[in-house]
Design an enzyme around this catalytic site. Structure first.
Site, PDB file in Angstrom:
ATOM      1  N   ASP A  29       0.594   5.207  -0.487  1.00  0.00           N
ATOM      2  CA  ASP A  29      -0.090   4.031   0.050  1.00  0.00           C
ATOM      3  C   ASP A  29      -0.137   4.138   1.573  1.00  0.00           C
ATOM      4  OD1 ASP A  29      -0.623   0.901  -1.135  1.00  0.00           O
ATOM      5  OD2 ASP A  29      -0.456   1.162   1.036  1.00  0.00           O
ATOM      6  N   ILE A  30      -1.265   3.796   2.148  1.00  0.00           N
ATOM      7  CA  ILE A  30      -1.456   3.938   3.594  1.00  0.00           C
ATOM      8  C   ILE A  30      -0.603   2.931   4.381  1.00  0.00           C
ATOM      9  CG2 ILE A  30      -3.411   2.349   3.985  1.00  0.00           C
ATOM     10  CD1 ILE A  30      -4.790   4.724   5.430  1.00  0.00           C
ATOM     11  N   GLU A  94      -6.855  -5.960  -3.343  1.00  0.00           N
ATOM     12  CA  GLU A  94      -7.744  -5.575  -2.235  1.00  0.00           C
ATOM     13  C   GLU A  94      -8.785  -4.563  -2.669  1.00  0.00           C
ATOM     14  OE1 GLU A  94      -5.653  -3.861   1.099  1.00  0.00           O
ATOM     15  OE2 GLU A  94      -4.148  -5.445   1.037  1.00  0.00           O
ATOM     16  N   HIS A  99      -5.227   0.143 -10.203  1.00  0.00           N
ATOM     17  CA  HIS A  99      -4.156   1.002  -9.679  1.00  0.00           C
ATOM     18  C   HIS A  99      -2.817   0.332  -9.912  1.00  0.00           C
ATOM     19  CE1 HIS A  99      -5.631  -1.618  -6.474  1.00  0.00           C
ATOM     20  NE2 HIS A  99      -4.384  -1.663  -6.021  1.00  0.00           N
ATOM     21  N   MET A 100      -1.819   1.168 -10.040  1.00  0.00           N
ATOM     22  CA  MET A 100      -0.438   0.722 -10.231  1.00  0.00           C
ATOM     23  C   MET A 100       0.334   1.111  -8.970  1.00  0.00           C
ATOM     24  SD  MET A 100       2.053   2.218 -13.162  1.00  0.00           S
ATOM     25  CE  MET A 100       1.413   1.315 -14.547  1.00  0.00           C
ATOM     26  N   HIS A 101       1.017   0.127  -8.371  1.00  0.00           N
ATOM     27  CA  HIS A 101       1.898   0.423  -7.241  1.00  0.00           C
ATOM     28  C   HIS A 101       3.263   0.829  -7.802  1.00  0.00           C
ATOM     29  CE1 HIS A 101      -0.477  -1.884  -4.073  1.00  0.00           C
ATOM     30  NE2 HIS A 101      -0.982  -2.396  -5.184  1.00  0.00           N
TER      31      HIS A 101
HETATM   32  P1  5GP Z   1      -4.046  -3.990  -3.993  1.00  0.00           P
HETATM   33  O1  5GP Z   1      -3.778  -5.106  -3.013  1.00  0.00           O
HETATM   34  O2  5GP Z   1      -5.505  -3.855  -4.289  1.00  0.00           O
HETATM   35  O3  5GP Z   1      -3.190  -4.085  -5.226  1.00  0.00           O
HETATM   36  O4  5GP Z   1      -3.545  -2.673  -3.292  1.00  0.00           O
HETATM   37  C1  5GP Z   1      -4.362  -1.860  -2.513  1.00  0.00           C
HETATM   38  C2  5GP Z   1      -3.460  -0.928  -1.776  1.00  0.00           C
HETATM   39  O5  5GP Z   1      -4.247   0.115  -1.259  1.00  0.00           O
HETATM   40  C3  5GP Z   1      -2.731  -1.571  -0.579  1.00  0.00           C
HETATM   41  O6  5GP Z   1      -1.314  -1.450  -0.765  1.00  0.00           O
HETATM   42  C4  5GP Z   1      -3.243  -0.772   0.617  1.00  0.00           C
HETATM   43  O7  5GP Z   1      -2.235  -0.528   1.581  1.00  0.00           O
HETATM   44  C5  5GP Z   1      -3.749   0.505  -0.026  1.00  0.00           C
HETATM   45  N1  5GP Z   1      -4.853   1.132   0.680  1.00  0.00           N
HETATM   46  C6  5GP Z   1      -5.957   0.501   1.172  1.00  0.00           C
HETATM   47  N2  5GP Z   1      -6.790   1.403   1.729  1.00  0.00           N
HETATM   48  C7  5GP Z   1      -6.208   2.609   1.580  1.00  0.00           C
HETATM   49  C8  5GP Z   1      -6.598   3.931   1.961  1.00  0.00           C
HETATM   50  O8  5GP Z   1      -7.660   4.176   2.532  1.00  0.00           O
HETATM   51  N3  5GP Z   1      -5.739   4.943   1.639  1.00  0.00           N
HETATM   52  C9  5GP Z   1      -4.559   4.703   0.994  1.00  0.00           C
HETATM   53  N4  5GP Z   1      -3.786   5.768   0.727  1.00  0.00           N
HETATM   54  N5  5GP Z   1      -4.159   3.476   0.616  1.00  0.00           N
HETATM   55  C10 5GP Z   1      -4.981   2.427   0.912  1.00  0.00           C
END
Ligand code: 5GP
Length: 115
Positions: A29-30, A94, A99-101
């Site tokens: 994750d970035i 977002e 996706h799974m964290h």
């Molecule tokens: P969500 O909130 O959708 O569950 O998680 C999206 C995740 O994607 C966030 O934790 C965010 O930091 C990560 N993320 C967003 N843009 C990028 C990117 O361009 N590259 C990577 N590696 N992670 C990203």
């Protein structure tokens, strides 16, 4: 419009990819929330958990198997970790590609802050 994660899958955008097979990709994750924060992403573009179809059952199971193996490789299987899937706005999702964290490497505290 392809999502950010589709662009990572195709190689159009860079990422620190730590695992890849035909069904799943995993990358750092970035904006990590913990020492280990890895995203496990199906190569199939499913926007949200609400759009998982019955035919995706084995793919979703495979994501858990990949998460288990990565957690072991990262050395956090015994200390513990959390697997999170956000779905739609109230969750704070977002990126609209399922996706799974995989988050761990420190005590993570309560699942959701209480009011
Ligand atoms: P969500 O909130 O959708 O569950 O998680 C999206 C995740 O994607 C966030 O934790 C965010 O930091 C990560 N993320 C967003 N843009 C990028 C990117 O361009 N590259 C990577 N590696 N992670 C990203």
């Amino acid at each position: 419009m392809p999502t950010l994660f589709e662009k990572i899958i195709t190689g159009e955008l860079p990422a620190n990819i730590i695992y890849r097979d035909p069904r799943v990709i995993a990358f750092l994750d970035i904006r990590p929330a913990a020492p280990v924060h890895i995203l496990i992403v199906p190569t199939k573009a499913i926007p949200t958990a609400d759009e998982i179809e019955d035919e995706d059952e084995s793919l979703i199971g495979h994501m858990f198997i990949v998460a288990r193996d990565i957690a072991r490789q990262q050395g956090i299987a015994k200390s513990g970790y959390r697997l999170i899937v956000n779905c739609n706005p109230d969750s704070g999702q977002e990126v609209y590609h399922l996706h799974m964290h995989l988050i761990g490497g420190r005590p993570l505290g309560p699942l959701v802050p209480r009011f």
